[in-house]
Design an enzyme around this catalytic site. Structure first.
Site, mmCIF file in Angstrom:
data_model
loop_
_atom_site.group_PDB
_atom_site.id
_atom_site.type_symbol
_atom_site.label_atom_id
_atom_site.label_comp_id
_atom_site.label_asym_id
_atom_site.label_seq_id
_atom_site.Cartn_x
_atom_site.Cartn_y
_atom_site.Cartn_z
ATOM 1 N N ASP A 1 -12.858 -2.389 -0.044
ATOM 2 C CA ASP A 1 -13.149 -3.444 -0.790
ATOM 3 C C ASP A 1 -13.859 -4.685 -0.446
ATOM 4 O OD1 ASP A 1 -11.511 -3.767 1.590
ATOM 5 O OD2 ASP A 1 -10.054 -5.518 0.617
ATOM 6 N N THR B 1 -2.147 -10.797 13.771
ATOM 7 C CA THR B 1 -2.924 -9.920 12.898
ATOM 8 C C THR B 1 -2.682 -10.098 11.495
ATOM 9 O OG1 THR B 1 -2.932 -8.264 14.740
ATOM 10 C CG2 THR B 1 -3.327 -7.481 12.601
ATOM 11 N N GLU C 1 -10.526 -7.756 15.589
ATOM 12 C CA GLU C 1 -11.121 -6.729 16.195
ATOM 13 C C GLU C 1 -11.261 -5.566 15.317
ATOM 14 O OE1 GLU C 1 -9.101 -4.110 16.241
ATOM 15 O OE2 GLU C 1 -7.441 -5.128 15.197
ATOM 16 N N SER C 2 -10.548 -5.592 14.147
ATOM 17 C CA SER C 2 -10.708 -4.510 13.052
ATOM 18 C C SER C 2 -11.710 -4.868 12.104
ATOM 19 C CB SER C 2 -9.186 -4.315 12.489
ATOM 20 O OG SER C 2 -9.247 -5.725 11.866
ATOM 21 N N ASP D 1 -14.507 -6.330 2.581
ATOM 22 C CA ASP D 1 -14.144 -7.385 3.555
ATOM 23 C C ASP D 1 -14.439 -7.136 4.913
ATOM 24 O OD1 ASP D 1 -12.029 -5.576 3.804
ATOM 25 O OD2 ASP D 1 -10.255 -7.182 3.399
ATOM 26 N N ARG D 2 -14.498 -5.674 5.236
ATOM 27 C CA ARG D 2 -14.923 -5.575 6.673
ATOM 28 C C ARG D 2 -16.579 -5.328 7.144
ATOM 29 N NH1 ARG D 2 -10.307 -1.686 9.191
ATOM 30 N NH2 ARG D 2 -8.339 -3.067 8.727
ATOM 31 N N SER E 1 -7.983 -1.247 0.748
ATOM 32 C CA SER E 1 -9.126 -1.478 1.592
ATOM 33 C C SER E 1 -9.776 -0.486 2.327
ATOM 34 C CB SER E 1 -8.375 -2.253 2.950
ATOM 35 O OG SER E 1 -9.379 -2.711 3.739
ATOM 36 N N HIS E 2 -9.781 -0.045 3.403
ATOM 37 C CA HIS E 2 -10.496 0.982 4.188
ATOM 38 C C HIS E 2 -9.910 2.445 3.973
ATOM 39 C CE1 HIS E 2 -7.700 -0.927 6.619
ATOM 40 N NE2 HIS E 2 -7.594 0.008 7.515
ATOM 41 N N LYS F 1 -11.750 -12.383 4.873
ATOM 42 C CA LYS F 1 -12.918 -11.685 5.589
ATOM 43 C C LYS F 1 -13.710 -11.258 4.808
ATOM 44 C CE LYS F 1 -10.315 -7.430 6.651
ATOM 45 N NZ LYS F 1 -8.931 -7.487 7.251
ATOM 46 N N ASP G 1 -16.395 -1.972 4.186
ATOM 47 C CA ASP G 1 -15.367 -0.949 3.593
ATOM 48 C C ASP G 1 -14.975 -0.848 2.140
ATOM 49 O OD1 ASP G 1 -14.376 -3.442 3.414
ATOM 50 O OD2 ASP G 1 -12.314 -2.803 4.019
ATOM 51 N N ARG H 1 0.895 -1.076 0.115
ATOM 52 C CA ARG H 1 -0.094 -0.078 -0.153
ATOM 53 C C ARG H 1 0.846 1.264 -0.067
ATOM 54 N NH1 ARG H 1 -4.591 -1.393 4.332
ATOM 55 N NH2 ARG H 1 -5.345 -3.428 3.179
#
Ligand code: G1P
Ligand code: ZN
Length: 543
Positions: free
Chosen positions: A279, A344, A364-365, A281-282, A113-114, A376, A277, A22
């Site tokens: 992409d 993680t 937790e994220s 996955d969250r 991601s986010h 996820k 989010d 990233r």
């Protein structure tokens, strides 16, 4: 059509983190930057000759142009076929499913991601393996090693591919197939959940708001929630993916999804709220006046998953990342199934899922998922919740109160100190690491340290060892503070402090989280001396 070998040289800092590489979008757009990393990826995975790759991303700025480069490079490197989501769109879980469904050799997912998107924001690229999951540590190391010695890349000089039209075409000798990004994923969801029951729930007047945050899940949520399950139009908000996510921060938590939180805590709130989010996955789950922490959501899903058809045989086991709260551990204990604690990052769950040791996993994220894919999956979590709500007839807050009464309530919060000078952050961690052994038995903010260690992980499937995965300090009475440095940031270092306290007295279940965690927070800051090291008084983000 000509294959060109372009001379290049290593670019420093192309080290893939927790989920791929990233960087600022402009860095990726710099001369040879994307090309170098793509070639290093192809080389790192042992070449792509004769292979089939899935390619897609979250639609952020530069997504489409990067895909054109990847396709020309895949063709020049001899790939047999690329399968691409229409418009260059694939959510991360949908890409994972497509890799598995089509028996592809791997995939390239374009996303940060986010993190915000746009010319001045972030871009990212990650490689997923044939199981549909993020590249293993071993593969990631090989890609990184290759970035350090690369001297050329191969690219085909040819026309652009029309990414918007479903169908088959060619780039040189390589076959290209443009597929609907939603259809296969939606079909998978229908095999896992009782769509009839959820349809009846909506038909009975159940109300929901799903905030797609102008990111990739918009088309998925509209097709599944509104068109298939009959939720009224307008259930999905911010449903059109935009290259800059509408200027927002597509991270589904109470800070960045504040408009949804305000609605869920306001007058006339819907029964159920959720967000996903960049992409896809969250996930964030919130009931009427009832935000559910991701750690609690994992515990609830573990306790009730058997109510959904895809999980009616029960769970083989569960897994959580180390900083995730111990709520799910208690549920697993009662269910009599194994609970794995991993470092993680989703890649550590892959082996457990492949080996059939775990069925549900979470972080937790805001990451929750299962053995149906190797990532996820935001919308999957939302659908499992809907299935449970439909089966039990209970509200979100009733479900949570019952869970806490049975297992105790794990108050939980994460404090992020962002953009800290990297050297200072590392100095803080080094100093804390050195004093861990001396902490046991000492008192801070009235709490006594019961253990202090550095988490490392021995993979029970492939035996690989991952060291230095976070510093843990446990307190008598069930509290815990964890310190680790983020592996996904693009500027400076981010220190994450994870705070947890178990409460078993039901009369104390209505405390504000900050209050329940006040002693642990004070102890964590004193022990780490965070302020002296970083100059920071307060975190940038509390979730
Ligand atoms: C963060 C989260 C982690 C998640 C990762 C990718 O990583 O904390 O749980 O797996 O993003 O979505 P971190 O920045 O903490 O390394
Ligand atoms: Zn994501």
């Amino acid at each position: 059509m000509q294959i060109k070998t372009v001379q290049t040289q290593p670019i420093e800092g192309q080290k893939p983190g927790t989920s791929g590489l990233r960087k600022k979008t402009k860095v990726f757009m710099g001369p040879h930057y994307l090309e170098n990393y793509v070639q290093a990826t192809f080389d790192g995975v042992g070449g792509v000759e004769g292979r089939t790759l899935v390619v897609g991303g979250d639609g952020r700025y530069f997504n489409d142009r990067a895909i054109q480069v990847i396709l020309r490079m895949a063709a020049a490197n001899g790939a047999a076929q690329c399968i691409i989501g229409q418009g260059g769109i694939l959510s991360t879980p949908a890409a994972s499913h497509l890799i598995r469904l089509r028996g592809a050799d791997g995939g390239l997912i374009l996303s940060a991601s986010h993190n915000p998107g746009g010319p001045d924001e972030d871009f990212g690229l990650k490689y997923n393996g044939p199981n549909g999951g993020p590249a293993t540590e071993g593969v990631t190391d090989k890609i990184f090693a290759r970035t350090k010695v690369i001297d050329s890349y191969r690219i085909m000089q040819t026309h652009e591919v029309d990414l918007d039209t479903i169908g088959k075409t060619q780039v040189g000798a390589m076959a290209v197939e443009i597929v609907d990004p939603v259809v296969d994923y939606a079909a998978l969801m229908e095999t896992l959940f009782d769509f009839g029951k959820i349809r009846a729930l909506f038909a009975g007047g159940f109300t929901m708001r799903f905030d797609a945050m102008h990111a990739v899940t918009g088309p998925y949520a509209r097709a599944i929630l509104e068109e298939t399950l009959g939720a009224p139009e307008g259930t999905v908000i911010n449903g059109i993916p935009l290259p800059d996510f509408g200027g927002g921060h597509p991270d589904p938590n109470p800070i960045w999804a504040k408009p949804l939180m305000d609605e869920m805590y306001g007058a006339g709130a819907p029964d159920f709220g959720a967000a996903s989010d960049g992409d896809g996955d969250r996930n964030m789950i919130v009931g009427r006046n009832a935000y559910v922490t991701p750690s609690d959501s994992l515990a609830l899903l573990a306790a009730k998953a058997h109510l959904a058809p895809g999980y009616k045989a029960g769970l083989a086991g569960v897994a959580r990342s180390m900083p995730t709260s111990g709520a799910v551990d208690r549920v697993a204990e009662k269910l009599g199934v194994a609970c794995y604690e991993t470092p993680t990052g989703w890649k550590f769950f892959g082996n457990l899922l492949d080996a059939g040791k775990a069925t549900l996993c979470g972080e937790e994220s805001a990451g929750t998922g299962s053995s149906h894919v190797r990532e996820k999956d935001g919308l999957w979590a939302v659908l499992l919740w809907l299935n449970i709500l439909a089966e039990t007839g209970q509200s979100v807050s009733e479900l949570m109160t019952d869970l806490w009464s049975e297992y105790g309530r794990c108050y939980y919060s994460r404090h992020d100190f962002e953009d800290v000078d990297a050297a200072k952050a590392e100095a803080m961690v080094a100093e804390l690491r050195a004093k861990l052994p001396s902490l046991v038995g000492s008192q801070h903010a009235g709490l006594t340290v019961s253990y202090a260690d550095e988490f490392s992980y021995d993979d029970p499937v492939d035996g690989s060892h991952s060291a230095a995965q976070g510093l843990r300090i446990g307190f008598e009475g069930g509290g815990r503070a964890v310190f680790r440095l983020s592996g996904t940031g693009t500027v400076g270092a981010t220190i994450r402090v994870y705070l947890e306290q178990v409460e078993t007295d039901p009369t104390a279940f209505d405390q504000p989280t900050a209050q329940a965690l006040s002693k642990i927070t004070e102890a964590a800051l004193t022990i780490s001396d965070l302020k002296r090291h970083t100059g920071r008084d307060a975190p940038n983000v509390i979730t």
